[in-house]
Write an enzyme that holds these catalytic residues in place. Sequence first.
Site, PDB file in Angstrom:
ATOM      1  CE1 TYR A 240      -3.512  -2.489   0.108  1.00  0.00           C
ATOM      2  CE2 TYR A 240      -4.140  -1.822   2.136  1.00  0.00           C
ATOM      3  CZ  TYR A 240      -4.177  -2.730   1.010  1.00  0.00           C
ATOM      4  OH  TYR A 240      -5.470  -3.555   1.083  1.00  0.00           O
TER       5      TYR A 240
HETATM    6  N1  SAM Z   1      -9.679  -7.097   3.186  1.00  0.00           N
HETATM    7  C1  SAM Z   1     -10.577  -5.881   2.569  1.00  0.00           C
HETATM    8  C2  SAM Z   1     -11.765  -6.399   2.267  1.00  0.00           C
HETATM    9  O1  SAM Z   1     -12.503  -7.160   3.052  1.00  0.00           O
HETATM   10  O2  SAM Z   1     -12.649  -5.561   1.967  1.00  0.00           O
HETATM   11  C3  SAM Z   1     -10.036  -5.405   1.120  1.00  0.00           C
HETATM   12  C4  SAM Z   1      -8.898  -4.592   0.998  1.00  0.00           C
HETATM   13  S1  SAM Z   1      -9.203  -3.004   1.374  1.00  0.00           S
HETATM   14  C5  SAM Z   1      -8.390  -2.209   0.149  1.00  0.00           C
HETATM   15  C6  SAM Z   1      -8.190  -2.302   2.695  1.00  0.00           C
HETATM   16  C7  SAM Z   1      -8.542  -3.065   4.107  1.00  0.00           C
HETATM   17  O3  SAM Z   1      -8.294  -4.316   4.187  1.00  0.00           O
HETATM   18  C8  SAM Z   1      -7.697  -2.293   5.253  1.00  0.00           C
HETATM   19  O4  SAM Z   1      -8.371  -1.071   5.406  1.00  0.00           O
HETATM   20  C9  SAM Z   1      -7.770  -3.311   6.237  1.00  0.00           C
HETATM   21  O5  SAM Z   1      -9.054  -3.354   6.750  1.00  0.00           O
HETATM   22  C10 SAM Z   1      -7.583  -4.684   5.404  1.00  0.00           C
HETATM   23  N2  SAM Z   1      -6.380  -4.878   5.331  1.00  0.00           N
HETATM   24  C11 SAM Z   1      -5.507  -5.090   4.067  1.00  0.00           C
HETATM   25  N3  SAM Z   1      -4.383  -5.544   4.241  1.00  0.00           N
HETATM   26  C12 SAM Z   1      -4.125  -6.048   5.632  1.00  0.00           C
HETATM   27  C13 SAM Z   1      -3.032  -6.613   6.258  1.00  0.00           C
HETATM   28  N4  SAM Z   1      -1.779  -7.073   5.691  1.00  0.00           N
HETATM   29  N5  SAM Z   1      -3.554  -6.768   7.547  1.00  0.00           N
HETATM   30  C14 SAM Z   1      -4.607  -6.522   8.184  1.00  0.00           C
HETATM   31  N6  SAM Z   1      -5.773  -6.021   7.445  1.00  0.00           N
HETATM   32  C15 SAM Z   1      -5.549  -5.622   6.356  1.00  0.00           C
END
Ligand code: SAM
Length: 451
Positions: A240
Amino acid sequence: ATNSDIKEAETLVGSIGVALDNLPVKPARVQSGIGLISKRELWRGEEILAVPRKSWITVATVKESPIGSAVEGQRPWVCLALFLLWERSNLNSPWKSYFKLLPAELNSTLFWSDEELAELQGTQLLGSTLSFKEFVETEFERVRSEVLVPNMALFDPSVFNLEAFSWAFGILRSRTFPPLTGEDLALVPLADFINHGAAASDARPSWELRKGTGFFGSQDALVVRAQGDFRAGQEVVMDYGAEKGNGQLALEYGFVESAESTAAFLQSQSRDCFTLTLEIPEGDRFADDKVDIADINGFGASVSFDLVCGQGPSEDMLTYLRLMVLDGPDAFLLEALFRDAAWGHISLPVSRENEEGICTAMLDGCRAALEGYGTSVDEDVRLLAAGIDDPRLKVAVVVRLGEKRVLQELQGWFEAHLARLDKLEYYAERRLRDLGLLDDKGFMTPWVFNE
Ligand code: SAM
């Protein structure tokens, strides 16, 4: 994410004009909600999916919607935030599946309770969280008077309230990535299911805009590329932002990067971050000259330096510090005569007094900042080693520990520097050497006519 979420995600893929069978990835349940799993081996740089522009949510989408004229002139993120709230309750929305999948609760520190925020006592993250909150509140008040109140028939106050507006802001902050940010802000369903994972430092961005030619209906698409190699069945992730510290990850996305084991975590410090803001005090008797020199060299009366563990202070930071504390007999360097050359002269130690001044200022600053935290490094390390179940508490501990580690390292650097002041070469000696009056060992060179 539940089984029905995965069904919904599959419906979504179909509804946005992407054929799931043809994709090398599929949405799946992973530890961090929904994620993308590879169906076969993937190579670095390979295209893993492409979402056509007609399926994105953009300012143009909002303009064409029933709230289009009401949001005229508003910033892109405000338009999209209001549209999210509008469309969320539209049963015939083409993004119906997408809205069902958007998380109702976000973990960004923006949404933490006071009790949870108390765990961040003394941190920069607490400061940035509170400013973000204030920003969203002020924006909401403005939007309320400029958009919501004048269009009461469109905007039901029970739907368009501060809580919902903050949620929409949090969704936009956590699910949009370059190049679709700022003026080009767009939510791209499916592409935004990719979770974060560190990538190689030379990896190219995962999100890429592909321009349509217009022929045979070819339109713009957002392409997601693999930033590394992935095995079949592995979760596909993207970075990110390599430059984002844990504090920023916590604020924007609600998670931090921390290795599985505490030992590994203590070794990896690349996401530990502290932003040091230095300022030329207004009361300084040479303030005008100092600000002028800073300006000429691309800095201002105040500058922020992002400090990362393991890197020590940058040349620019040391130079700026020397300028800040320059005083007494060294002040001649501030004279107009030296204006263009001053930065070059102070990029190396100026005098013992000046160099000692930057050390004591930094050591005092580090000590004061470290005293502001509610816990010590040792306490935090012990907490982590014992295992923390509450994800928000874990975020708090990792961030506050990271900030303190950077500060302690900085402290160590300036303590060591203070101890070597006698060994440094200062401006006066450099000048003599440049004039040929000192030899390499610092001895006066003999007068030529004596030889
Ligand atoms: N996981 C998300 C969903 O269920 O809709 C899709 C990705 S979205 C672009 C970004 C969010 O995913 C973040 O704000 C966080 O809540 C979660 N996320 C993404 N990468 C993560 C990681 N490495 N560890 C924990 N949470 C993560």
